[in-house]
Design an enzyme around this catalytic site. Structure first.
Site, PDB file in Angstrom:
ATOM      1  N   ARG A 121      36.634  29.570 112.034  1.00  0.00           N
ATOM      2  CA  ARG A 121      37.474  29.657 110.821  1.00  0.00           C
ATOM      3  C   ARG A 121      36.647  29.764 109.544  1.00  0.00           C
ATOM      4  O   ARG A 121      37.091  29.428 108.458  1.00  0.00           O
ATOM      5  CB  ARG A 121      38.425  28.471 110.709  1.00  0.00           C
ATOM      6  CG  ARG A 121      39.398  28.383 111.845  1.00  0.00           C
ATOM      7  CD  ARG A 121      40.551  27.463 111.496  1.00  0.00           C
ATOM      8  NE  ARG A 121      41.428  27.330 112.629  1.00  0.00           N
ATOM      9  CZ  ARG A 121      41.294  26.409 113.569  1.00  0.00           C
ATOM     10  NH1 ARG A 121      40.329  25.523 113.487  1.00  0.00           N
ATOM     11  NH2 ARG A 121      42.132  26.368 114.571  1.00  0.00           N
ATOM     12  N   LYS A 143      35.042  42.048 100.389  1.00  0.00           N
ATOM     13  CA  LYS A 143      35.870  42.806 101.344  1.00  0.00           C
ATOM     14  C   LYS A 143      35.059  42.941 102.625  1.00  0.00           C
ATOM     15  O   LYS A 143      33.979  43.539 102.615  1.00  0.00           O
ATOM     16  CB  LYS A 143      36.174  44.201 100.797  1.00  0.00           C
ATOM     17  CG  LYS A 143      37.361  44.273  99.881  1.00  0.00           C
ATOM     18  CD  LYS A 143      37.735  45.733  99.737  1.00  0.00           C
ATOM     19  CE  LYS A 143      38.721  45.982  98.655  1.00  0.00           C
ATOM     20  NZ  LYS A 143      38.992  47.419  98.490  1.00  0.00           N
ATOM     21  N   GLU A 185      28.385  56.219  93.736  1.00  0.00           N
ATOM     22  CA  GLU A 185      29.113  55.008  93.313  1.00  0.00           C
ATOM     23  C   GLU A 185      28.647  54.568  91.911  1.00  0.00           C
ATOM     24  O   GLU A 185      29.449  54.095  91.106  1.00  0.00           O
ATOM     25  CB  GLU A 185      28.915  53.863  94.315  1.00  0.00           C
ATOM     26  CG  GLU A 185      29.446  54.142  95.720  1.00  0.00           C
ATOM     27  CD  GLU A 185      30.985  54.130  95.824  1.00  0.00           C
ATOM     28  OE1 GLU A 185      31.663  53.754  94.858  1.00  0.00           O
ATOM     29  OE2 GLU A 185      31.487  54.521  96.900  1.00  0.00           O
ATOM     30  N   GLU A 237      42.571  42.504  94.850  1.00  0.00           N
ATOM     31  CA  GLU A 237      43.038  43.859  94.556  1.00  0.00           C
ATOM     32  C   GLU A 237      44.540  43.941  94.325  1.00  0.00           C
ATOM     33  O   GLU A 237      45.238  44.791  94.871  1.00  0.00           O
ATOM     34  CB  GLU A 237      42.624  44.802  95.701  1.00  0.00           C
ATOM     35  CG  GLU A 237      42.499  46.241  95.241  1.00  0.00           C
ATOM     36  CD  GLU A 237      41.909  47.145  96.318  1.00  0.00           C
ATOM     37  OE1 GLU A 237      40.690  47.324  96.289  1.00  0.00           O
ATOM     38  OE2 GLU A 237      42.648  47.640  97.161  1.00  0.00           O
ATOM     39  N   HIS A 248      38.129  57.643  95.396  1.00  0.00           N
ATOM     40  CA  HIS A 248      38.192  57.226  96.794  1.00  0.00           C
ATOM     41  C   HIS A 248      39.478  57.670  97.485  1.00  0.00           C
ATOM     42  O   HIS A 248      39.519  57.789  98.707  1.00  0.00           O
ATOM     43  CB  HIS A 248      38.060  55.701  96.907  1.00  0.00           C
ATOM     44  CG  HIS A 248      36.657  55.217  96.664  1.00  0.00           C
ATOM     45  ND1 HIS A 248      35.985  55.452  95.480  1.00  0.00           N
ATOM     46  CD2 HIS A 248      35.792  54.539  97.459  1.00  0.00           C
ATOM     47  CE1 HIS A 248      34.769  54.917  95.563  1.00  0.00           C
ATOM     48  NE2 HIS A 248      34.627  54.363  96.739  1.00  0.00           N
TER      49      HIS A 248
HETATM   50  N1  NAD Z   1      33.133  46.084 101.777  1.00  0.00           N
HETATM   51  C1  NAD Z   1      33.220  46.969 100.819  1.00  0.00           C
HETATM   52  O1  NAD Z   1      33.667  46.679  99.703  1.00  0.00           O
HETATM   53  C2  NAD Z   1      32.718  48.350 101.085  1.00  0.00           C
HETATM   54  C3  NAD Z   1      32.574  49.265 100.035  1.00  0.00           C
HETATM   55  C4  NAD Z   1      32.017  50.520 100.319  1.00  0.00           C
HETATM   56  C5  NAD Z   1      31.656  50.841 101.621  1.00  0.00           C
HETATM   57  N2  NAD Z   1      31.815  49.928 102.625  1.00  0.00           N
HETATM   58  C6  NAD Z   1      31.410  50.220 104.001  1.00  0.00           C
HETATM   59  O2  NAD Z   1      30.004  50.382 104.009  1.00  0.00           O
HETATM   60  C7  NAD Z   1      29.652  51.213 105.091  1.00  0.00           C
HETATM   61  C8  NAD Z   1      28.644  52.221 104.610  1.00  0.00           C
HETATM   62  O3  NAD Z   1      27.503  51.537 104.189  1.00  0.00           O
HETATM   63  P1  NAD Z   1      26.118  52.281 103.957  1.00  0.00           P
HETATM   64  O4  NAD Z   1      26.351  53.502 103.171  1.00  0.00           O
HETATM   65  O5  NAD Z   1      25.176  51.264 103.463  1.00  0.00           O
HETATM   66  O6  NAD Z   1      25.743  52.793 105.427  1.00  0.00           O
HETATM   67  P2  NAD Z   1      24.981  52.140 106.678  1.00  0.00           P
HETATM   68  O7  NAD Z   1      25.105  50.686 106.686  1.00  0.00           O
HETATM   69  O8  NAD Z   1      25.450  52.898 107.874  1.00  0.00           O
HETATM   70  O9  NAD Z   1      23.466  52.549 106.370  1.00  0.00           O
HETATM   71  C9  NAD Z   1      23.125  53.916 106.350  1.00  0.00           C
HETATM   72  C10 NAD Z   1      21.896  54.181 107.219  1.00  0.00           C
HETATM   73  O10 NAD Z   1      20.728  53.710 106.530  1.00  0.00           O
HETATM   74  C11 NAD Z   1      19.969  52.869 107.395  1.00  0.00           C
HETATM   75  N3  NAD Z   1      19.278  51.932 106.522  1.00  0.00           N
HETATM   76  C12 NAD Z   1      19.792  50.878 105.863  1.00  0.00           C
HETATM   77  N4  NAD Z   1      18.890  50.351 105.037  1.00  0.00           N
HETATM   78  C13 NAD Z   1      17.755  51.071 105.180  1.00  0.00           C
HETATM   79  C14 NAD Z   1      16.480  51.030 104.559  1.00  0.00           C
HETATM   80  N5  NAD Z   1      16.209  50.172 103.580  1.00  0.00           N
HETATM   81  N6  NAD Z   1      15.545  51.931 104.961  1.00  0.00           N
HETATM   82  C15 NAD Z   1      15.845  52.847 105.917  1.00  0.00           C
HETATM   83  N7  NAD Z   1      17.040  52.967 106.502  1.00  0.00           N
HETATM   84  C16 NAD Z   1      17.990  52.085 106.133  1.00  0.00           C
HETATM   85  C17 NAD Z   1      20.982  52.278 108.318  1.00  0.00           C
HETATM   86  O11 NAD Z   1      20.380  51.795 109.502  1.00  0.00           O
HETATM   87  C18 NAD Z   1      21.905  53.483 108.551  1.00  0.00           C
HETATM   88  O12 NAD Z   1      21.349  54.327 109.526  1.00  0.00           O
HETATM   89  C19 NAD Z   1      30.928  51.812 105.626  1.00  0.00           C
HETATM   90  O13 NAD Z   1      31.278  51.159 106.815  1.00  0.00           O
HETATM   91  C20 NAD Z   1      31.949  51.496 104.536  1.00  0.00           C
HETATM   92  O14 NAD Z   1      33.252  51.348 105.050  1.00  0.00           O
HETATM   93  C21 NAD Z   1      32.342  48.708 102.376  1.00  0.00           C
END
Ligand code: NAD
Length: 358
Positions: A121, A143, A185, A237, A248
């Site tokens: 929890r 989120k 972003e 939100e 978005h």
């Molecule tokens: N919670 C929220 O408010 C929110 C907002 C926006 C996006 N998201 C979510 O975030 C996700 C996307 O996140 P992302 O764009 O970070 O993608 P990701 O986590 O898939 O990372 C992208 C790639 O970069 C690699 N990577 C990460 N850090 C690295 C580094 N320092 N050096 C080399 N490689 C590295 C990862 O292994 C992956 O292959 C989606 O699932 C999306 O839905 C959530």
């Protein structure tokens, strides 16, 4: 080490940022936890690069770090993998005081946050975002979610971390395309809240993409401040926070119609921002000059501004499936000018179709 606070009463937390943060991670971590055990969730790509630094700094402060790895990819942000994480936490005898540390991009952050919200929890968790997108967006605001076969982020919770640690040095190993997703972003924050910041980005976009330290720090700081402010005022939100979704609405439709394979999230958001700006122009909300500034900045960042072979009707159908649709009305975030947006629910499908076919 600089910091910003997300103000949420007893759930308030700091965002630390700067260069070399991981090296001394354990020292600051110690201010939050005295429980010896800590679990670091990462993936093989990020783990290979940064796990040791985090592990060493925790050990130096007397902690007992444990590593759990999830394969690298959006397709592992699922209930199945959350369940495997629960299994491992139970095997490690993690208790309610055992902090989880999400070391990675948004996928690791969202999955770890969801598991932290639900295991026993709720256990404390720390975000250590390593992509630009996760540093300016997903690690802040609480989120958390996993995907369902029928849609992205359908199962989740609002659950705030105890702190966020942003080490800009981790960006040096991040592929260029992933940097650009974060830049999309960052541009969004200028459009929705701060015309001076937007102008700063127009002047410094090249330096930002090339990870100039001063420009990067300023851009991350300003982005986190804007996000933290929106989250502080509207954690769940109910209203204001929705402005963060500029670009978005159509962006998500593009991602979903292309099966999340053709465009990265930030690229789809970039295209979505161009359509949102065009919709703002066509609705008489913003000037042609403002519209062009948005398109030019996105273009000069090297991000896509349009998609080919787009089926406007399919996009409109997909917009109705969005989580944010209220009473059958699509809610667009449109700009009044650079630095200011509003939520509009009265945009006709005809106008949307016209803009999508532009
Ligand atoms: N919670 C929220 O408010 C929110 C907002 C926006 C996006 N998201 C979510 O975030 C996700 C996307 O996140 P992302 O764009 O970070 O993608 P990701 O986590 O898939 O990372 C992208 C790639 O970069 C690699 N990577 C990460 N850090 C690295 C580094 N320092 N050096 C080399 N490689 C590295 C990862 O292994 C992956 O292959 C989606 O699932 C999306 O839905 C959530």
């Amino acid at each position: 080490m600089d910091s910003i606070k997300v103000n949420l009463d007893e759930r308030s937390y700091p965002i630390y940022f700067g260069s070399g943060i991981l090296k001394d991670f354990g020292k600051t971590f110690k201010k939050f936890f005295d429980n010896r055990k800590a679990v670091i969730v990462t993936n093989p790509t990020v783990g290979k690069l940064y796990y040791k630094a985090v592990e060493d700094s925790l050990k130096r402060e007397g902690f007992e770090p444990h590593r759990i790895e999830i394969p690298d990819g959006e397709e592992y942000k699922t209930l199945t993998w959350a369940s495997r994480l629960f299994d491992k936490l139970i095997a490690l005898k993690a208790d309610r005081q055992t902090p989880l540390i999400a070391l990675g991009g948004g996928v690791i952050g969202d999955l770890t946050g969801f598991v932290a919200a639900t295991y026993l929890r709720g256990v404390p968790f720390i975000q250590v975002p390593t992509t630009l997108l996760s540093q300016v967006d997903s690690s802040i605001g609480g989120k958390t979610a996993v995907n369902h076969p029928r849609g992205k982020n359908l199962i989740g919770a609002f659950y705030q971390p105890k702190a966020v640690f942003i080490d800009i040095d981790t960006l040096k190993t991040l592929p260029k395309e992933e940097i650009l997703c974060g830049v999309a972003e960052i541009i969004k924050y200028g459009i929705i809240r701060d015309s001076n910041f937007f102008e700063y980005l127009e002047d410094n976009i090249e330096k930002l993409i090339n990870l100039n330290e001063d420009v990067l720090i300023h851009s991350i700081k300003r982005s986190c401040e804007i996000k933290a402010d929106a989250v502080s005022k509207d954690e769940r939100e109910a209203g204001l926070r929705a402005i963060l979704n500029f670009g978005h609405t159509i962006g998500h439709a593009i991602e979903s119609l292309t099966d999340y394979k053709k465009y990265r999230h930030g690229e789809a958001v970039a295209i979505g921002m161009v359509y949102a700006a065009r919709l703002s122009l066509e609705s008489g909300l913003c000037s042609n000059k403002d519209y062009e500034r948005v398109v030019n900045l996105i273009k000069s960042a090297g991000l896509p501004i349009a998609i080919t072979g787009l089926d406007a009707d399919a996009i409109i159908d997909s917009l109705y499936l969005d989580k944010k649709v209220k009473e059958e009305k699509i809610r667009f975030i449109l700009m009044n000018g650079i630095g200011s947006v509003e939520i509009k629910s009265d945009i006709t499908n005809e106008l949307t179709k016209k803009v999508l076919s532009h």
